[in-house]
Design a protein around this motif. Sequence first.
Motif, PDB file in Angstrom:
ATOM      1  N   UNK A  93      -8.736 -85.159  51.714  1.00  0.00           N
ATOM      2  CA  UNK A  93      -8.715 -84.869  53.149  1.00  0.00           C
ATOM      3  C   UNK A  93      -9.998 -85.383  53.789  1.00  0.00           C
ATOM      4  N   UNK A  94     -10.000 -85.478  55.116  1.00  0.00           N
ATOM      5  CA  UNK A  94     -11.128 -86.081  55.832  1.00  0.00           C
ATOM      6  C   UNK A  94     -12.414 -85.279  55.686  1.00  0.00           C
ATOM      7  N   UNK A  95     -12.318 -83.957  55.712  1.00  0.00           N
ATOM      8  CA  UNK A  95     -13.523 -83.124  55.589  1.00  0.00           C
ATOM      9  C   UNK A  95     -14.149 -83.281  54.207  1.00  0.00           C
ATOM     10  N   UNK A  96     -13.326 -83.281  53.174  1.00  0.00           N
ATOM     11  CA  UNK A  96     -13.843 -83.436  51.812  1.00  0.00           C
ATOM     12  C   UNK A  96     -14.461 -84.814  51.607  1.00  0.00           C
ATOM     13  N   UNK A  97     -13.811 -85.841  52.170  1.00  0.00           N
ATOM     14  CA  UNK A  97     -14.365 -87.190  52.061  1.00  0.00           C
ATOM     15  C   UNK A  97     -15.751 -87.242  52.683  1.00  0.00           C
ATOM     16  N   UNK A  98     -15.899 -86.654  53.870  1.00  0.00           N
ATOM     17  CA  UNK A  98     -17.197 -86.633  54.546  1.00  0.00           C
ATOM     18  C   UNK A  98     -18.231 -85.894  53.717  1.00  0.00           C
ATOM     19  N   UNK A  99     -17.859 -84.728  53.203  1.00  0.00           N
ATOM     20  CA  UNK A  99     -18.800 -83.899  52.451  1.00  0.00           C
ATOM     21  C   UNK A  99     -19.260 -84.593  51.175  1.00  0.00           C
ATOM     22  N   UNK A 100     -18.312 -85.136  50.412  1.00  0.00           N
ATOM     23  CA  UNK A 100     -18.672 -85.811  49.161  1.00  0.00           C
ATOM     24  C   UNK A 100     -19.476 -87.068  49.447  1.00  0.00           C
ATOM     25  N   UNK A 101     -19.105 -87.774  50.481  1.00  0.00           N
ATOM     26  CA  UNK A 101     -19.820 -88.997  50.855  1.00  0.00           C
ATOM     27  C   UNK A 101     -21.291 -88.703  51.161  1.00  0.00           C
ATOM     28  N   UNK A 102     -21.547 -87.721  51.999  1.00  0.00           N
ATOM     29  CA  UNK A 102     -22.916 -87.417  52.386  1.00  0.00           C
ATOM     30  C   UNK A 102     -23.701 -86.782  51.235  1.00  0.00           C
ATOM     31  N   UNK A 103     -23.026 -85.946  50.444  1.00  0.00           N
ATOM     32  CA  UNK A 103     -23.723 -85.319  49.315  1.00  0.00           C
ATOM     33  C   UNK A 103     -24.102 -86.353  48.262  1.00  0.00           C
TER      34      UNK A 103
END
Length: 280
Positions: A26-36
């Motif tokens: 999902x978009x939120x998980x992609x953002x979170x994993x990407x930034x982390x």
Amino acid sequence: MTSIALIAFAGNSILCRLALQGGEIDAASFTAIRLFSGSVTLALLVAFTKSQKHEVKDKSGLKLWLPPVMLFTYATSFSFAYLSLETGIGALILFAFVQLGMLGLSIFYGERLAKTEWIGIAFAFGGLTYLLLPGASSPSIFGTSLMAISGLAWAVYTYAGKGVQNPLRQTSFNFVYTLPFVTGLVVAAFGTLSVTSQGAVYAILSGAVTSGLGYAIWYAALRNLSSSLAASLQLLVPILAALGGVLFAQEVLTLRLVLASLMILGGIGLVIYGRNTSSG
């Protein structure tokens, strides 16, 4: 360095679209994993290279928090926009608004543009207008709006990178300081989170390689680019992203996208020519 950074930017669009179009994440998980993952990669690089400290002298906290806030805004809007936009179209909208934002900032801070540059800008935005005209192949309004927000946030982030003394350390700082916002995003979207192993790999590659390393290289390249030239060169990214979408995501290269891209590339050429003429 500029060429490597632009390829990395296109890679972000391709990786995000690949991850989201198949429901791998999902978009939120992609953002979170990407930034982390970007934060971890850059922190390790700073430690490994023993990068010298760069002190931020602005006591108000604006220079401390503005880049991380803009980075988070860019990344979040970017991910959700790609739920309804194809790779090349999304990248084209993104970097058109990057140019708009950066040129607005450069004019606000007193940078003068040559007549040829203004003509090039107008030609490039003519291409954007043509792309967004109503029709069977026109992009989603919701996705376009989100990508516009993403582009403006990236413009501010890029402009804030001008004059950075230590690009690697500063980029690491920016990523790490997005983590409080990432935590809030994960909490807010907790009930809708969905991640497969393949989706996680796409997000990690986007965060560690095409974002973390790519942005550090971009900050380093910015020291030798004017704001208008930096904005214009980034409009090459949609062409690379569109080709990547065709090759890797089985997307169709429409006539509208081709014509719009040619107009934008022509505008870029005029801006670069105008910049070289005025500086020479």
